[in-house]
Design an enzyme around this catalytic site. Structure first.
Site, PDB file in Angstrom:
ATOM      1  CB  CYS A 149      46.689  34.895  71.316  1.00 19.80           C
ATOM      2  SG  CYS A 149      45.809  36.015  72.407  1.00 19.80           S
ATOM      3  CG  HIS A 241      47.265  32.727  75.888  1.00 19.58           C
ATOM      4  ND1 HIS A 241      47.922  33.650  76.676  1.00 19.58           N
ATOM      5  CD2 HIS A 241      46.569  33.453  74.960  1.00 19.58           C
ATOM      6  CE1 HIS A 241      47.651  34.873  76.247  1.00 19.58           C
ATOM      7  NE2 HIS A 241      46.842  34.790  75.213  1.00 19.58           N
TER       8      HIS A 241
HETATM    9  P1  NAP Z   1      50.175  47.085  71.455  1.00 18.39           P
HETATM   10  O1  NAP Z   1      51.415  46.613  72.142  1.00 18.39           O
HETATM   11  O2  NAP Z   1      49.278  48.012  72.189  1.00 18.39           O
HETATM   12  O3  NAP Z   1      50.607  47.775  70.033  1.00 18.39           O
HETATM   13  C1  NAP Z   1      49.677  48.477  69.228  1.00 18.39           C
HETATM   14  C2  NAP Z   1      50.358  49.012  67.974  1.00 18.39           C
HETATM   15  O4  NAP Z   1      49.376  49.778  67.244  1.00 18.39           O
HETATM   16  C3  NAP Z   1      51.543  49.945  68.234  1.00 18.39           C
HETATM   17  O5  NAP Z   1      52.539  49.722  67.251  1.00 18.39           O
HETATM   18  C4  NAP Z   1      50.931  51.318  68.058  1.00 18.39           C
HETATM   19  O6  NAP Z   1      51.875  52.309  67.654  1.00 18.39           O
HETATM   20  C5  NAP Z   1      49.966  51.046  66.930  1.00 18.39           C
HETATM   21  N1  NAP Z   1      48.950  52.101  66.858  1.00 18.39           N
HETATM   22  C6  NAP Z   1      48.097  52.509  67.827  1.00 18.39           C
HETATM   23  N2  NAP Z   1      47.348  53.543  67.375  1.00 18.39           N
HETATM   24  C7  NAP Z   1      47.730  53.789  66.107  1.00 18.39           C
HETATM   25  C8  NAP Z   1      47.352  54.736  65.108  1.00 18.39           C
HETATM   26  N3  NAP Z   1      46.377  55.642  65.338  1.00 18.39           N
HETATM   27  N4  NAP Z   1      47.945  54.677  63.899  1.00 18.39           N
HETATM   28  C9  NAP Z   1      48.913  53.753  63.650  1.00 18.39           C
HETATM   29  N5  NAP Z   1      49.351  52.857  64.559  1.00 18.39           N
HETATM   30  C10 NAP Z   1      48.745  52.854  65.780  1.00 18.39           C
HETATM   31  O7  NAP Z   1      49.247  45.851  71.025  1.00 18.39           O
HETATM   32  P2  NAP Z   1      49.668  44.324  70.673  1.00 18.39           P
HETATM   33  O8  NAP Z   1      49.529  43.441  71.853  1.00 18.39           O
HETATM   34  O9  NAP Z   1      50.949  44.367  69.927  1.00 18.39           O
HETATM   35  O10 NAP Z   1      48.477  43.899  69.699  1.00 18.39           O
HETATM   36  C11 NAP Z   1      48.401  44.355  68.353  1.00 18.39           C
HETATM   37  C12 NAP Z   1      47.195  43.732  67.679  1.00 18.39           C
HETATM   38  O11 NAP Z   1      47.344  42.318  67.647  1.00 18.39           O
HETATM   39  C13 NAP Z   1      45.890  44.030  68.424  1.00 18.39           C
HETATM   40  O12 NAP Z   1      44.861  44.195  67.473  1.00 18.39           O
HETATM   41  C14 NAP Z   1      45.690  42.776  69.271  1.00 18.39           C
HETATM   42  O13 NAP Z   1      44.355  42.553  69.601  1.00 18.39           O
HETATM   43  C15 NAP Z   1      46.246  41.700  68.337  1.00 18.39           C
HETATM   44  N6  NAP Z   1      46.748  40.495  68.994  1.00 18.39           N
HETATM   45  C16 NAP Z   1      47.591  40.565  70.067  1.00 18.39           C
HETATM   46  C17 NAP Z   1      48.068  39.375  70.636  1.00 18.39           C
HETATM   47  C18 NAP Z   1      48.997  39.366  71.815  1.00 18.39           C
HETATM   48  O14 NAP Z   1      49.286  38.278  72.330  1.00 18.39           O
HETATM   49  N7  NAP Z   1      49.492  40.508  72.284  1.00 18.39           N
HETATM   50  C19 NAP Z   1      47.713  38.151  70.080  1.00 18.39           C
HETATM   51  C20 NAP Z   1      46.880  38.123  68.975  1.00 18.39           C
HETATM   52  C21 NAP Z   1      46.415  39.289  68.443  1.00 18.39           C
HETATM   53  P3  NAP Z   1      52.589  53.288  68.745  1.00 18.39           P
HETATM   54  O15 NAP Z   1      53.616  52.460  69.466  1.00 18.39           O
HETATM   55  O16 NAP Z   1      53.203  54.337  67.883  1.00 18.39           O
HETATM   56  O17 NAP Z   1      51.531  53.795  69.658  1.00 18.39           O
END
Ligand code: NAP
Length: 349
Positions: A149, A241
Site C-alpha cells: 500500500c 498513507h
Molecule cells: P485482516 O483485517 O487481518 O484480515 C485478514 C483476513 O484473512 C480475514 O478475512 C481473515 O478471516 C482471513 N484469514 C485469516 N486466517 C485465515 C485462514 N486460516 N483461512 C482463511 N482465511 C483466513 O487483514 P487486512 O488488513 O485486511 O489485510 C489482508 C491482506 O492484504 C494481508 O495480506 C495484507 O498484508 C494485505 N494488504 C493490506 C493492506 C491494508 O491497507 N490493510 C494494504 C495492502 C495489502 P477471519 O475474519 O475469519 O479471521
C-alpha cells in the site's frame, strides 16, 4: 462490456481489505460477488452477522451470503484475495493450481519471477508473465498481485516522471493504522504517538517499486536501477498513507515540466475507460498545506494519488509530498482495477 456480470469470489472477505473488496465490487458493472471465504472463525456465518467496520453501510448484495471455508473449486474462477499473509502462500497456490485466477493483495507472491506485480497505469505489459507462470508452475489458474500500500503511491509518482530517469530516491512514510488490518496496532501504542517501525515495510517499498518500474525481458522483470531508501512510520490516522519523497534525476526537469508530468500522467485504464479508473491517476495540489489525509484521501473514490509541495531539494533535485488511500488504491481498489484490465485484455475468458 461483459453481460451478464462475471461471478467472483473474495478470499479473506471479513478483514479490513476484504470489506473494501465488498464495497468496490457491490454494484460493479462487470463483476458480481457470488462467494465469500474466510477462516473457521467466520465460516458458516451470514455476512450480515459479522462485524462490519466501514462507514459506508453494508451493501445489500452480500447480506445473505454465507461465508465459506477457503476450499478451491467451490468458488468462481476469479477470486480476489485479502488473505492474511500467514495463510496466503498455501491457499493462493492451491486456488491457482485448481484453475482459479487469484488477484491478490497479499505480499507472498509479489516478488516471484513469473508473477505480475501490477499497476495498470504503469506496467500493463507485465501481464505477459501469466502464460509463463502457468507453464512453469503447471497451473491452469494464475496469481496476479498488486503492490504494497505504500509502494503503490511511490511507484505511481515515479512512473509519471520516469522519462527524466529517477536515479536516487528517499522516502519517509506516515502510514495509517488501517494498513495494519483489524484489530491492528493496539490503541495504547498508537494514540498520540508515532511508531518508527513497520516490520518488512521498508524492504517491500524498496524492492517492489523497482520491480513495478522494471523492464520486462522475455520471462522476467529487470528491476529499475534507481537507488531507493525508505523509512516507514505508523501514525494515528485511520486511512491514507502520506509519503515525503526526494528524487534526483538523470535528466533534471524544470519545475514546470515536473508538475506537467505528474498532472498529465495517464495510462491504459484511462484510455480504455475501465470502471474503477480515476479520470486522472495523479492530482497535483497547489495549496501549500496539501495533501492531507482527512481532506483528500477519499476524493476520486480513493483511486487517485495526490501530490503537493513539489519544490527543489538541496540534497537531491526535487522533493514532494504524496498521499494515497491504503485500503483502496493500496489494496482492494487496486486489485479490482487489475481484474478490470485483465477482463478488457480478454485474459479472463
Ligand atoms: P485482516 O483485517 O487481518 O484480515 C485478514 C483476513 O484473512 C480475514 O478475512 C481473515 O478471516 C482471513 N484469514 C485469516 N486466517 C485465515 C485462514 N486460516 N483461512 C482463511 N482465511 C483466513 O487483514 P487486512 O488488513 O485486511 O489485510 C489482508 C491482506 O492484504 C494481508 O495480506 C495484507 O498484508 C494485505 N494488504 C493490506 C493492506 C491494508 O491497507 N490493510 C494494504 C495492502 C495489502 P477471519 O475474519 O475469519 O479471521
Amino acid at each position: 462490456m461483459a453481460s451478464p456480470r462475471l461471478n467472483v469470489g473474495i478470499l479473506g472477505a471479513t478483514g479490513m481489505v476484504g470489506q473494501q473488496f465488498v464495497l468496490q465490487l457491490a454494484g460493479h458493472p462487470w463483476f458480481r460477488i457470488a462467494w465469500l471465504g474466510a477462516s473457521q472463525r467466520s465460516e458458516g456465518k451470514k455476512y450480515r452477522d459479522l462485524a462490519w467496520r466501514l462507514s459506508t453501510p453494508l451493501p445489500d448484495e452480500v447480506t445473505d451470503l454465507t461465508v465459506e471455508a477457503p476450499i478451491p473449486g467451490r468458488a468462481p474462477r476469479l477470486v480476489f484475495s485479502a488473505l492474511d499473509a500467514s495463510v496466503a502462500e498455501d491457499l493462493e497456490r492451491d486456488f491457482a493450481a485448481a484453475g482459479h485466477i487469484v488477484v491478490s493483495n497479499a505480499r507472498n507472491y509479489r516478488m516471484e519471477q513469473f508473477v505480475p506485480l501490477l499497476i495498470p497505469e504503469v506496467n500493463p505489459d507485465h501481464l505477459k508473465l501469466i502464460p509463463i507462470q502457468q507453464k512453469s508452475k503447471g497451473w491452469t489458474g494464475a496469481i496476479v498481485t498488486n503492490p504494497n500500500c505504500a509502494a503503490v503511491v511511490l511507484a505511481m509518482a515515479l512512473a509519471a516522471v520516469r522519462q527524466f530517469e529517477p536515479k536516487m530516491v528517499t522516502i519517509t512514510t506516515l502510514q495509517a493504522v488501517s494498513g495494519a488490518g483489524y484489530p491492528g496496532v493496539a490503541s495504547l501504542d498508537i494514540v498520540g504517538n508515532v511508531i518508527p517501525f513497520i516490520d518488512g515495510e521498508e524492504e517491500k517499498i524498496e524492492s517492489e517499486t523497482k520491480k513495478i518500474l522494471g523492464s520486462l525481458r522475455s520471462d522476467r522483470v529487470e528491476p529499475h536501477p534507481m537507488v531507493l531508501s525508505a523509512q516507514t512510520t505508523r501514525v494515528p490516522i485511520v486511512d491514507g498513507h502520506t509519503e515525503m519523497v526526494s528524487v534526483s534525476f538523470g535528466t533534471k526537469p524544470s519545475h514546470d515540466d515536473l508538475i506537467a508530468a505528474f498532472s498529465q500522467f495517464s495510462g491504459r485504464p484511462q484510455k480504455q475507460g475501465l470502471p474503477s479508473a480515476p479520470a486522472r491517476p495523479i492530482i497535483c495540489l497547489t495549496q501549500p498545506n496539501r495533501p492531507q489525509p482527512r481532506l483528500d484521501v477519499e476524493r476520486e473514490k480513493g483511486m487517485a494519488v495526490f501530490i503537493g509541495r513539489v519544490r527543489p531539494c538541496p540534497v537531491l533535485d526535487y522533493k514532494f509530498v504524496a498521499l494515497g488511500h491504503n485500503t483502496v488504491r493500496g489494496a482492494a481498489g487496486a486489485a479490482v482495477l487489475n481484474a478490470e484490465l485483465m477482463m478488457a485484455e480478454a485474459l479472463l475468458d
